[in-house]
Design a protein around this motif. Structure first.
Motif, PDB file in Angstrom:
ATOM      1  N   ASN A  32       0.816  -1.204   0.000  1.00  0.00           N
ATOM      2  CA  ASN A  32       0.000   0.000   0.000  1.00  0.00           C
ATOM      3  C   ASN A  32       0.856   1.264   0.000  1.00  0.00           C
ATOM      4  OD1 ASN A  32      -2.820   1.105   0.358  1.00  0.00           O
ATOM      5  ND2 ASN A  32      -1.793   2.120   2.055  1.00  0.00           N
ATOM      6  N   ALA A  33       0.454   2.236  -0.800  1.00  0.00           N
ATOM      7  CA  ALA A  33       1.083   3.560  -0.790  1.00  0.00           C
ATOM      8  C   ALA A  33       0.122   4.538  -1.443  1.00  0.00           C
ATOM      9  CB  ALA A  33       2.413   3.559  -1.542  1.00  0.00           C
ATOM     10  N   LEU A  39       2.079  11.518   2.362  1.00  0.00           N
ATOM     11  CA  LEU A  39       2.219  10.126   1.943  1.00  0.00           C
ATOM     12  C   LEU A  39       1.633   9.246   3.022  1.00  0.00           C
ATOM     13  CD1 LEU A  39       3.560   8.130  -0.181  1.00  0.00           C
ATOM     14  CD2 LEU A  39       5.477   8.004   1.426  1.00  0.00           C
ATOM     15  N   VAL A  40       0.710   8.352   2.655  1.00  0.00           N
ATOM     16  CA  VAL A  40       0.180   7.372   3.590  1.00  0.00           C
ATOM     17  C   VAL A  40       0.688   5.999   3.178  1.00  0.00           C
ATOM     18  CG1 VAL A  40      -1.880   6.222   4.476  1.00  0.00           C
ATOM     19  CG2 VAL A  40      -1.880   8.706   4.179  1.00  0.00           C
ATOM     20  N   ASP A  41       1.569   5.453   3.989  1.00  0.00           N
ATOM     21  CA  ASP A  41       2.172   4.140   3.793  1.00  0.00           C
ATOM     22  C   ASP A  41       3.183   4.122   2.647  1.00  0.00           C
ATOM     23  OD1 ASP A  41       0.883   3.004   5.944  1.00  0.00           O
ATOM     24  OD2 ASP A  41      -0.722   2.098   4.762  1.00  0.00           O
ATOM     25  N   ALA A  42       4.090   3.174   2.728  1.00  0.00           N
ATOM     26  CA  ALA A  42       5.100   2.946   1.696  1.00  0.00           C
ATOM     27  C   ALA A  42       5.463   1.469   1.753  1.00  0.00           C
ATOM     28  CB  ALA A  42       6.328   3.829   1.922  1.00  0.00           C
ATOM     29  N   GLY A  43       4.567   0.641   1.235  1.00  0.00           N
ATOM     30  CA  GLY A  43       4.719  -0.806   1.341  1.00  0.00           C
ATOM     31  C   GLY A  43       5.827  -1.353   0.458  1.00  0.00           C
ATOM     32  N   ARG A  50       9.486  18.774  -0.426  1.00  0.00           N
ATOM     33  CA  ARG A  50       9.461  17.708   0.556  1.00  0.00           C
ATOM     34  C   ARG A  50       8.069  17.099   0.624  1.00  0.00           C
ATOM     35  NH1 ARG A  50       9.252  20.828   6.454  1.00  0.00           N
ATOM     36  NH2 ARG A  50       7.150  21.697   6.209  1.00  0.00           N
ATOM     37  N   ILE A  51       7.982  15.976   1.309  1.00  0.00           N
ATOM     38  CA  ILE A  51       6.702  15.408   1.714  1.00  0.00           C
ATOM     39  C   ILE A  51       6.403  16.016   3.084  1.00  0.00           C
ATOM     40  CG2 ILE A  51       5.480  13.304   2.363  1.00  0.00           C
ATOM     41  CD1 ILE A  51       7.382  11.784   0.451  1.00  0.00           C
ATOM     42  N   ASP A  52       5.356  16.814   3.164  1.00  0.00           N
ATOM     43  CA  ASP A  52       5.086  17.506   4.418  1.00  0.00           C
ATOM     44  C   ASP A  52       4.727  16.547   5.549  1.00  0.00           C
ATOM     45  OD1 ASP A  52       5.328  20.388   3.670  1.00  0.00           O
ATOM     46  OD2 ASP A  52       3.779  19.812   2.236  1.00  0.00           O
ATOM     47  N   TYR A  53       3.922  15.531   5.224  1.00  0.00           N
ATOM     48  CA  TYR A  53       3.504  14.542   6.220  1.00  0.00           C
ATOM     49  C   TYR A  53       3.653  13.135   5.619  1.00  0.00           C
ATOM     50  CZ  TYR A  53       1.150  18.568   8.322  1.00  0.00           C
ATOM     51  OH  TYR A  53       0.864  19.797   8.866  1.00  0.00           O
ATOM     52  N   ALA A  54       4.197  12.235   6.410  1.00  0.00           N
ATOM     53  CA  ALA A  54       4.175  10.812   6.072  1.00  0.00           C
ATOM     54  C   ALA A  54       3.482  10.087   7.221  1.00  0.00           C
ATOM     55  CB  ALA A  54       5.579  10.265   5.874  1.00  0.00           C
ATOM     56  N   VAL A  55       2.489   9.266   6.893  1.00  0.00           N
ATOM     57  CA  VAL A  55       1.725   8.535   7.902  1.00  0.00           C
ATOM     58  C   VAL A  55       1.858   7.046   7.627  1.00  0.00           C
ATOM     59  CG1 VAL A  55      -0.551   8.151   8.920  1.00  0.00           C
ATOM     60  CG2 VAL A  55       0.064  10.437   8.089  1.00  0.00           C
ATOM     61  N   LEU A  56       2.260   6.292   8.633  1.00  0.00           N
ATOM     62  CA  LEU A  56       2.302   4.829   8.531  1.00  0.00           C
ATOM     63  C   LEU A  56       1.104   4.280   9.284  1.00  0.00           C
ATOM     64  CD1 LEU A  56       6.091   4.120   9.145  1.00  0.00           C
ATOM     65  CD2 LEU A  56       4.899   4.435   6.971  1.00  0.00           C
ATOM     66  N   THR A  57       0.191   3.615   8.587  1.00  0.00           N
ATOM     67  CA  THR A  57      -1.025   3.154   9.250  1.00  0.00           C
ATOM     68  C   THR A  57      -0.728   2.099  10.297  1.00  0.00           C
ATOM     69  OG1 THR A  57      -1.444   1.514   7.502  1.00  0.00           O
ATOM     70  CG2 THR A  57      -2.505   3.691   7.287  1.00  0.00           C
ATOM     71  N   HIS A  58       0.261   1.234  10.048  1.00  0.00           N
ATOM     72  CA  HIS A  58       0.643   0.242  11.051  1.00  0.00           C
ATOM     73  C   HIS A  58       1.960  -0.400  10.633  1.00  0.00           C
ATOM     74  CE1 HIS A  58      -1.589  -2.009   8.017  1.00  0.00           C
ATOM     75  NE2 HIS A  58      -1.171  -3.155   8.517  1.00  0.00           N
ATOM     76  N   PHE A  59       2.488  -1.260  11.513  1.00  0.00           N
ATOM     77  CA  PHE A  59       3.843  -1.777  11.354  1.00  0.00           C
ATOM     78  C   PHE A  59       3.874  -3.136  10.655  1.00  0.00           C
ATOM     79  CE2 PHE A  59       4.187   0.886  15.330  1.00  0.00           C
ATOM     80  CZ  PHE A  59       4.837   1.952  14.711  1.00  0.00           C
ATOM     81  N   HIS A  60       3.429  -3.180   9.412  1.00  0.00           N
ATOM     82  CA  HIS A  60       3.562  -4.358   8.565  1.00  0.00           C
ATOM     83  C   HIS A  60       4.337  -3.976   7.312  1.00  0.00           C
ATOM     84  CE1 HIS A  60       0.018  -6.944  10.290  1.00  0.00           C
ATOM     85  NE2 HIS A  60       1.153  -7.157  10.922  1.00  0.00           N
TER      86      HIS A  60
END
Length: 376
Positions: free
Chosen positions: A38-39, A51-55, A92-102
């Motif tokens: 997911n990204a 950016l939300v997630d970077a699988g 830049r990417i102003d915000y990066a959010v990781l939904t969870h640790f997978h």
């Protein structure tokens, strides 16, 4: 009915060409197809980026070839996509959010963050349910220290943790933190409530999973609403307590939603009937990458017209050949079976379109466009 007629009337395929560039006042949401997790990349109305997630998953798993090819890692492809789609002058990417640790949600974040500066990185924190101290987590912790990133734990219920740089220009835009770690927004103000019992009181077999602790975000722009929630579950496993359906509490909090990202890649337990009937989404984006995405039961629930009227337009990032065979005739009802899925919301938020970009080539030509849809 109006949404349905518009969807039918404008669901046309464009001649090959590139996506018109973002312009100020427009909200762009890019669900990136790497074939490995997911990204999603966002350009907010004032040019603020997220950016939300970077699988980065799939190595050794059959039928998980990367998109568009193997010349770059998943993180490398995300970097190239983001650099191409950033607003002009963005540095830049102003915000990066990781939904969870997978790994299929965070395995590429260190590569992305090394290539492109990140203003603030937000995750669910490691205090409530500590993730396994494996190599990926150790590398992530080291990355946070080496890059000296501004790092925060999500504050559920808040709408001031992820904001525009130019908030005064777009006062009808908001990013609301909806869920994480068994806590869900109350639906009013900045309040929240805990839906999981105290950890000490839960039997071992019912302990919350990493997926259940995923971050959920709602983006609102005028009349337009969008939700993404990582891998939150919807249909409890047989014999499991009802509180394990995080979707139920989320649906009650956010209500009708124009576009949502299908939870847990459409794998087995998400997209409950209650969740779908409450959101009534005209557009559903399915970030599939594995042959198990989506399951037949989930797709059947998403497609049925008995839960709510109007469009049920489903866009899949990467539908594998074994999955197509298992789904059968329902494949023909999907609006896209591969590609980067781009939701472009018009200034003010009254309507939006969906573009499908070819993920088999770095040229990323537009291979389909749908809409405009009228926001709820």
């Amino acid at each position: 009915m109006i949404r349905l007629l518009l969807s039918i009337a404008f669901a046309v395929t464009m001649a090959a060409g590139t996506l018109p560039p973002w312009t100020r006042g427009t909200l762009d949401i890019h669900q990136i197809s790497t074939g490995r997790g997911n990204a999603a990349f966002f350009v907010f109305p004032d040019g603020t980026t997220m950016l939300v997630d970077a699988g980065a998953a799939g190595d050794g798993i059959e039928y998980t070839d990367p998109r568009p090819n193997k010349t770059h890692t998943p993180g490398g492809w995300i970097v190239r996509y983001v650099e191409r789609m950033m607003a002009p002058q963005a540095a830049r990417i102003d915000y990066a959010v990781l939904t969870h640790f997978h790994v299929d949600h965070m395995g590429g974040i260190t590569e992305v963050g090394t290539a492109i500066p990140i203003g603030k990185l937000i995750d669910r924190g490691m205090d409530y349910l500590p993730p396994p101290s494996d190599a990926m987590i150790k590398n992530y912790v080291a990355f946070l220290a080496d890059q000296k990133l501004k790092h925060e734990t999500i504050r559920v219920g808040a709408a001031d943790q992820i904001t525009l740089r130019d908030r005064d220009a777009f006062k009808n835009f908001e990013v609301r933190n909806v869920a994480a770690n068994g806590e869900v927004w109350s639906g009013e103000g900045d309040g929240s409530k805990r839906i999981f019992p105290p950890l000490a009181s839960i039997d071992k077999e019912d302990k919350p999973s990493e997926n259940m602790c995923s971050i959920g975000l709602r983006i609102r722009y005028g009349k337009f609403d969008y939700f993404t929630g990582g891998d939150i579950p919807g249909v409890p496993d047989p014999g499991s307590p009802d509180w394990t359906s995080v979707e139920t509490a989320v649906a009650r909090a956010i209500g009708p939603t124009d576009v949502h990202v299908v939870n847990h890649h459409g794998s087995i337990s998400p997209e409950s009937a209650f969740f779908l009937a409450t959101l009534k989404s005209a557009v559903m984006i399915l970030p599939a990458w594995s042959p198990t995405h989506p399951s037949q039961d989930v797709l059947k629930r998403m497609m049925t017209m008995r839960l709510y009227p109007g469009p049920h337009d489903i866009f899949v990032t990467t539908l594998r050949e074994p999955t197509k065979a298992s789904i059968g005739p329902r494949v023909s009802q999907l609006k896209a079976t591969h590609g980067h899925i781009v939701v472009r919301v018009a200034p003010g938020g009254d309507h939006y379109q969906v573009f499908v970009l070819d993920d088999t080539s770095e040229e990323m030509n537009v291979i389909g466009t749908f809409g405009p849809y009228v926001s709820q």
